[in-house]
Design an enzyme around this catalytic site. Structure first.
Site, PDB file in Angstrom:
ATOM      1  N   LYS A 254       3.693  -5.427   9.588  1.00  0.00           N
ATOM      2  CA  LYS A 254       3.407  -4.403   9.160  1.00  0.00           C
ATOM      3  C   LYS A 254       4.672  -3.579   8.685  1.00  0.00           C
ATOM      4  O   LYS A 254       5.337  -3.167   9.644  1.00  0.00           O
ATOM      5  CB  LYS A 254       2.287  -3.257   9.973  1.00  0.00           C
ATOM      6  CG  LYS A 254       2.109  -1.998   9.253  1.00  0.00           C
ATOM      7  CD  LYS A 254       1.046  -1.439  10.168  1.00  0.00           C
ATOM      8  CE  LYS A 254       1.030   0.528   9.809  1.00  0.00           C
ATOM      9  NZ  LYS A 254       0.247   0.852  10.825  1.00  0.00           N
ATOM     10  N   ASP A 259       4.532   7.100   7.541  1.00  0.00           N
ATOM     11  CA  ASP A 259       3.107   7.179   7.357  1.00  0.00           C
ATOM     12  C   ASP A 259       2.770   8.513   7.504  1.00  0.00           C
ATOM     13  O   ASP A 259       2.701   9.084   8.762  1.00  0.00           O
ATOM     14  CB  ASP A 259       2.423   6.410   8.265  1.00  0.00           C
ATOM     15  CG  ASP A 259       1.038   6.502   8.466  1.00  0.00           C
ATOM     16  OD1 ASP A 259       0.237   6.748   7.378  1.00  0.00           O
ATOM     17  OD2 ASP A 259       0.249   6.000   9.302  1.00  0.00           O
ATOM     18  N   LYS A 266      -2.259  13.160   8.780  1.00  0.00           N
ATOM     19  CA  LYS A 266      -2.058  13.316  10.423  1.00  0.00           C
ATOM     20  C   LYS A 266      -1.760  14.729  10.775  1.00  0.00           C
ATOM     21  O   LYS A 266      -1.183  15.738   9.841  1.00  0.00           O
ATOM     22  CB  LYS A 266      -0.792  12.345  10.862  1.00  0.00           C
ATOM     23  CG  LYS A 266      -0.924  10.848  10.556  1.00  0.00           C
ATOM     24  CD  LYS A 266       0.273  10.320  10.788  1.00  0.00           C
ATOM     25  CE  LYS A 266       0.006   8.727  10.842  1.00  0.00           C
ATOM     26  NZ  LYS A 266      -1.122   8.041  11.599  1.00  0.00           N
ATOM     27  N   ASP A 277       6.422   3.125  11.791  1.00  0.00           N
ATOM     28  CA  ASP A 277       5.186   2.470  11.592  1.00  0.00           C
ATOM     29  C   ASP A 277       5.464   1.173  10.847  1.00  0.00           C
ATOM     30  O   ASP A 277       4.501   0.486  10.315  1.00  0.00           O
ATOM     31  CB  ASP A 277       4.319   3.277  10.744  1.00  0.00           C
ATOM     32  CG  ASP A 277       2.923   3.084  10.868  1.00  0.00           C
ATOM     33  OD1 ASP A 277       2.621   2.541  11.873  1.00  0.00           O
ATOM     34  OD2 ASP A 277       2.159   3.609  10.162  1.00  0.00           O
ATOM     35  N   ASP A 336      -5.660   7.147   6.524  1.00  0.00           N
ATOM     36  CA  ASP A 336      -4.735   6.825   7.711  1.00  0.00           C
ATOM     37  C   ASP A 336      -4.967   5.775   8.463  1.00  0.00           C
ATOM     38  O   ASP A 336      -4.041   5.197   9.203  1.00  0.00           O
ATOM     39  CB  ASP A 336      -4.669   7.891   8.727  1.00  0.00           C
ATOM     40  CG  ASP A 336      -3.546   7.869   9.581  1.00  0.00           C
ATOM     41  OD1 ASP A 336      -2.643   7.403   9.259  1.00  0.00           O
ATOM     42  OD2 ASP A 336      -3.897   8.424  10.945  1.00  0.00           O
ATOM     43  N   GLU A 338      -4.365   2.664   7.085  1.00  0.00           N
ATOM     44  CA  GLU A 338      -3.490   1.925   5.895  1.00  0.00           C
ATOM     45  C   GLU A 338      -2.988   0.771   6.449  1.00  0.00           C
ATOM     46  O   GLU A 338      -2.929  -0.332   5.542  1.00  0.00           O
ATOM     47  CB  GLU A 338      -2.549   2.812   5.227  1.00  0.00           C
ATOM     48  CG  GLU A 338      -1.308   2.856   6.113  1.00  0.00           C
ATOM     49  CD  GLU A 338      -1.184   3.477   7.308  1.00  0.00           C
ATOM     50  OE1 GLU A 338      -0.110   2.893   8.223  1.00  0.00           O
ATOM     51  OE2 GLU A 338      -2.200   4.154   7.782  1.00  0.00           O
ATOM     52  N   ARG A 340      -4.119  -1.768   8.276  1.00  0.00           N
ATOM     53  CA  ARG A 340      -4.836  -3.069   8.111  1.00  0.00           C
ATOM     54  C   ARG A 340      -5.256  -3.416   6.657  1.00  0.00           C
ATOM     55  O   ARG A 340      -5.396  -4.560   6.439  1.00  0.00           O
ATOM     56  CB  ARG A 340      -6.188  -2.722   8.763  1.00  0.00           C
ATOM     57  CG  ARG A 340      -6.999  -1.472   8.127  1.00  0.00           C
ATOM     58  CD  ARG A 340      -7.951  -1.057   9.304  1.00  0.00           C
ATOM     59  NE  ARG A 340      -7.525  -0.144  10.059  1.00  0.00           N
ATOM     60  CZ  ARG A 340      -8.190   0.371  11.195  1.00  0.00           C
ATOM     61  NH1 ARG A 340      -9.424   0.335  11.185  1.00  0.00           N
ATOM     62  NH2 ARG A 340      -7.581   1.216  11.874  1.00  0.00           N
TER      63      ARG A 340
END
Length: 484
Positions: A254, A259, A266, A277, A336, A338, A340
């Site tokens: 990933k 993020d 968030k 991230d 959020d 995102e 996956r």
């Protein structure tokens, strides 16, 4: 850093600091009467991470002796000496020592343990302060380390080199994760990957937004559409000179370079950490660098979908429905979730590129931190044989993976009235439902998902490591390829 082997007896070697590993059962890797004295006084027990320093030790040529606890000698576990060596380096750095020697005896001067010590030296010397302008910080780096062994052999020389490659690659991953979002975006990450490929002799391909659109990567592009920074899809290929089989290992990481959470934003507290991230992507790039050097006999390809998850008038909304590369439609419940989404298209693409086995690493869920804290990586598998192979590799490298369930019952949590799947499955079992979501995009390949949200970052400095990114699971990926 210069790391070398020497056959000189420890008592005769001139060094600013001579490091001796001490055991809980008594004794150490170099016999010195002072060790018995400090044991008798209770100041040193040999437990992991303990350390004590003696100036001008009698009977040795070294200026100082550093005794470092290495735990139980009779049950020496993978990573034990790596951590002890890192503790030693971090202690001597605080004294502005730039040269250090390690006394190893017959039991610890094996190829496996010498490699660990070399790794520990480089990992312990790491600090996340590359952007600090204080010139004094460079004076606190260890410049050279000498490993004193009973006999210098070709095998030990190769072990030192393997340790160097692994530690330098792990530190590369840490450097990439440390870069803030204003310095590292998907385009810059792709440039780093190209540089790694050139240096290591890997093939590198980077797909741009237009190519991803042509392919139909709607899940990935949906995440990317809220940012002014275009997405990239990084592909690094390693071809062995003589493959042992037709197997093709795909490593997927990933790569969310920052993020915000998107429209499902968030909370402000702690958001600065969200530069981490892309730790899974950094681990894949770094592992591919190491794999190119240790040259396992299996074909390996690394895939890193890289995006920013930002907020703008173009950002995707909760309720949007996108079509992934494999044709499945996904309802966006939470923007959020995102990671996956970009991994879904990446896993499908990797399978269609001919990968016979897939392993992904991602800072995917807060739920895995609730379940396993910051100790274990959460592991999820569609194939037990592949998981066992990966867990064995992790155990050999001192990285811990705990297998989580992935029963078909969890699919019941992934129901949408409007699309094939929602991108979240509710508040219960969040790490599991996230993994099950990914399973839907693996094209039936044997697959393991590693949720590293709790282990990719250390909130506090420890005796053996600096605060910040840890570089997991670089070593596990490399060992997996080596053991294939």
């Amino acid at each position: 850093m210069d790391i070398r082997l020497e056959q000189t007896p420890a008592k005769d070697f001139r060094a600013p600091v001579l490091v001796v590993f001490g055991w809980e059962e008594g004794g150490g890797t170099f016999a010195h009467p002072w060790l018995d004295d400090v044991r008798a006084s209770g100041e040193f027990t040999g437990k992991a991470a303990e350390s004590i320093l003696l100036h001008r030790p009698a009977g040795t040529a070294a200026e100082r002796l550093a005794f470092v606890g290495a735990g139980k000698r009779e049950k020496l576990t993978p990573g034990q000496l790596r951590r002890a060596a890192a503790v030693a380096v971090r202690q001597v750095r605080s004294k502005a020592v730039t040269q250090v020697a390690f006394a190893l005896d017959a039991q610890t001067a094996t190829a496996e343990l010498v490699s660990e010590v070399a790794e520990g030296v480089l990992l312990g010397d790491y600090e996340p302060d590359i952007l600090k302008t204080d010139p004094a910080k460079s004076e606190k780096r260890v410049q050279s380390a000498t490993l004193l062994v009973p006999e210098v052999t070709e095998a030990l020389g190769a072990a030192v080199e393997r340790g160097r490659v692994l530690a330098e690659s792990q530190n590369l991953a840490r450097d990439l994760v440390n870069e803030p979002g204003n310095r590292l975006n998907p385009t810059v990450l792709a440039a780093h990957a190209r540089a790694v490929a050139t240096e290591a002799g890997l093939d590198c391909e980077v797909l741009d937004r237009d190519r991803m659109r042509q392919l139909g990567m709607g899940a990935l592009l949906g995440v990317a559409q809220g940012s002014d920074e275009p997405p990239t899809f990084i592909i690094l290929r390693y071809h062995p000179e003589s493959a042992a089989s037709a197997d093709h290992l795909g490593l997927v990481g990933k790569g969310v370079t920052f993020d915000t959470g998107g429209v499902s934003i968030k909370v402000a507290e702690g958001m600065e950490k969200m530069k981490y991230d892309m730790a899974g992507g950094a681990a894949v790039i770094a592992a591919m660098r190491a794999i190119a050097r240790v040259k396992p006999r299996v074909r390996v390809t690394g895939f890193v979908p890289a995006v920013e998850n930002h907020i703008s008038g173009r950002a995707q909304r909760p309720g949007d429905i996108v079509t992934a590369l494999n044709g499945k439609t996904v309802e966006i419940i939470n923007t959020d979730a995102e990671g996956r989404m970009i991994l879904a298209d990446a896993l499908t693409y990797a399978a269609r590129q001919g990968c016979t086995h897939l392993v992904d690493a991602a800072t995917l869920t807060a739920a895995v931190v609730v379940a396993l804290a910051h100790v274990y990586i959460g592991g999820f598998a569609s194939d037990q044989a592949l998981f066992d192979k990966l867990r064995d590799a992790a155990a050999a490298e001192g990285e811990r993976i705990w297998q989580m369930p992935l029963d078909d019952d969890y699919k019941e949590y992934l129901r949408s009235a409007f699309a094939d799947l929602p991108n979240v499955g509710g508040r219960h079992g969040g790490a599991i439902t996230a993994a099950y979501f990914l399973k839907e995009f693996t094209e039936g390949r044997p697959w393991v998902h590693l949720d590293i949200a709790g282990t990719a970052w250390s909130d506090d400095a420890k005796a053996f490591t600096a605060k910040g990114p840890t570089g997991v699971p670089v070593r596990t990926f490399v060992r997996l390829a080596e053991n294939w």
